[in-house]
Design a protein around this motif. Structure first.
Motif, PDB file in Angstrom:
ATOM      1  N   GLY A  19      58.319  81.883  58.231  1.00 42.43           N
ATOM      2  CA  GLY A  19      57.624  82.378  57.051  1.00 42.43           C
ATOM      3  C   GLY A  19      56.182  81.908  56.955  1.00 42.43           C
ATOM      4  O   GLY A  19      55.670  81.692  55.852  1.00 42.43           O
ATOM      5  N   VAL A  20      55.521  81.747  58.109  1.00 41.43           N
ATOM      6  CA  VAL A  20      54.120  81.315  58.132  1.00 41.43           C
ATOM      7  C   VAL A  20      53.336  82.240  59.050  1.00 41.43           C
ATOM      8  O   VAL A  20      53.911  83.052  59.782  1.00 41.43           O
ATOM      9  CB  VAL A  20      53.981  79.850  58.622  1.00 41.43           C
ATOM     10  CG1 VAL A  20      54.752  78.907  57.715  1.00 41.43           C
ATOM     11  CG2 VAL A  20      54.463  79.726  60.069  1.00 41.43           C
ATOM     12  N   GLY A  21      52.030  82.103  59.043  1.00 40.22           N
ATOM     13  CA  GLY A  21      51.194  82.859  59.955  1.00 40.22           C
ATOM     14  C   GLY A  21      51.258  82.284  61.354  1.00 40.22           C
ATOM     15  O   GLY A  21      51.432  81.073  61.531  1.00 40.22           O
ATOM     16  N   ALA A  22      51.098  83.152  62.352  1.00 38.93           N
ATOM     17  CA  ALA A  22      51.192  82.701  63.736  1.00 38.93           C
ATOM     18  C   ALA A  22      50.181  81.606  64.050  1.00 38.93           C
ATOM     19  O   ALA A  22      50.495  80.649  64.762  1.00 38.93           O
ATOM     20  CB  ALA A  22      51.008  83.893  64.680  1.00 38.93           C
ATOM     21  N   MET A  23      48.962  81.738  63.522  1.00 40.05           N
ATOM     22  CA  MET A  23      47.925  80.756  63.826  1.00 40.05           C
ATOM     23  C   MET A  23      48.280  79.368  63.303  1.00 40.05           C
ATOM     24  O   MET A  23      47.818  78.360  63.843  1.00 40.05           O
ATOM     25  CB  MET A  23      46.585  81.204  63.260  1.00 40.05           C
ATOM     26  CG  MET A  23      46.015  82.450  63.936  1.00 40.05           C
ATOM     27  SD  MET A  23      45.857  82.240  65.737  1.00 40.05           S
ATOM     28  CE  MET A  23      44.654  80.909  65.810  1.00 40.05           C
ATOM     29  N   THR A  24      49.123  79.313  62.281  1.00 40.07           N
ATOM     30  CA  THR A  24      49.525  78.017  61.718  1.00 40.07           C
ATOM     31  C   THR A  24      50.240  77.174  62.754  1.00 40.07           C
ATOM     32  O   THR A  24      50.076  75.945  62.804  1.00 40.07           O
ATOM     33  CB  THR A  24      50.446  78.227  60.501  1.00 40.07           C
ATOM     34  OG1 THR A  24      49.763  79.008  59.522  1.00 40.07           O
ATOM     35  CG2 THR A  24      50.864  76.896  59.892  1.00 40.07           C
ATOM     36  N   LEU A  25      51.026  77.819  63.626  1.00 39.81           N
ATOM     37  CA  LEU A  25      51.807  77.077  64.614  1.00 39.81           C
ATOM     38  C   LEU A  25      50.919  76.392  65.644  1.00 39.81           C
ATOM     39  O   LEU A  25      51.313  75.376  66.225  1.00 39.81           O
ATOM     40  CB  LEU A  25      52.800  78.006  65.311  1.00 39.81           C
ATOM     41  CG  LEU A  25      53.836  78.684  64.405  1.00 39.81           C
ATOM     42  CD1 LEU A  25      54.853  79.429  65.243  1.00 39.81           C
ATOM     43  CD2 LEU A  25      54.531  77.670  63.501  1.00 39.81           C
TER      44      LEU A  25
END
Length: 223
Positions: A42-48
């Motif tokens: 449930g987060v944006g890909a860039m967050t990872l």
């Protein structure tokens, strides 16, 4: 949905690896992408990318996580035979619980501190406590892991061998029928032994091989 369940929970590197492990175990390593993992969390890909540089680093994290959580059997019996048996069964259990680790074991070398403590250091220590000295402890460790890994990879695509599989009985019946209806002139032994052929990926077969391995270990160590 997994992604919806993940929303609202604090994002940590550990949480990312837990969800990545679930995806790989329940589906396949090839299914795991940064985009898919981010969606399940449930987060944006860039967050990872704030936690991991890419998929390969996440796969290393999965190997470290799974092997780091290896459940060392309790030391109820301390004879060399009992310890080897318990460790082999524990490794097989880990690989069946986390089928992704079978492929990870086969494609990368884990040097994470958790995996080295949980699935290396502690296991070799248990073998030395059981009486295996120095090189023998390392060699027996190798035999246990290699045998368990080989059997787990063989059993994985043959679910009729798993006693706890919900369709095992029906799948065994189908497999028995397959062997039994082969052209007898070409496959006389397989036709005649159709029932026995279905046991190749079974836990019974694993235990038979484990008995043979233990017999060999006891003959070739302790001199």
């Amino acid at each position: 949905m997994a992604g919806q369940r993940s929303r609202g929970r604090t994002l940590t590197a550990e949480r990312i690896i837990e969800v990545a492990t679930r995806i790989c175990d329940e589906e396949d390593i090839d299914v795991l992408t940064i985009r898919r993992l981010a969606a399940d969390l449930g987060v944006g890909a860039m967050t990872l990318y704030s936690y991991f540089r890419g998929k390969e680093e996440i796969l290393d994290g999965i190997a470290d996580y799974v092997m780091g959580n290896f459940r060392l059997p309790t030391a109820e019996e301390t004879s060399p035979e009992a310890v080897v048996r318990a460790l082999a069964l524990a490794f097989l259990e880990m690989m069946r619980e986390h089928p992704s680790i079978v492929r990870l074991f086969s494609t990368r070398v884990s040097t994470g501190p958790r995996s080295m403590r949980g699935a290396f250091e502690a296991v070799i220590g248990r073998l030395r406590e059981a009486g295996f000295a120095d090189r023998d402890a390392v060699r027996v460790y190798g035999l246990i892991v290699q045998y368990s890994l080989g059997f787990a990879s063989y059993q994985a695509p043959r679910p009729w061998g798993k006693a706890d599989h919900p369709e095992a009985e029906e799948l065994r019946r189908q497999r028995r029928h397959f062997y039994g209806t082969l052209p007898r002139e070409d496959f006389p032994h397989m036709v005649e032994l159709a029932e026995e052929m279905t046991t190749l990926p079974s836990d019974e077969q694993f235990l038979f091989g484990l008995d043979c391995l233990i017999d060999g270990v006891l003959r070739h160590t302790g001199d």
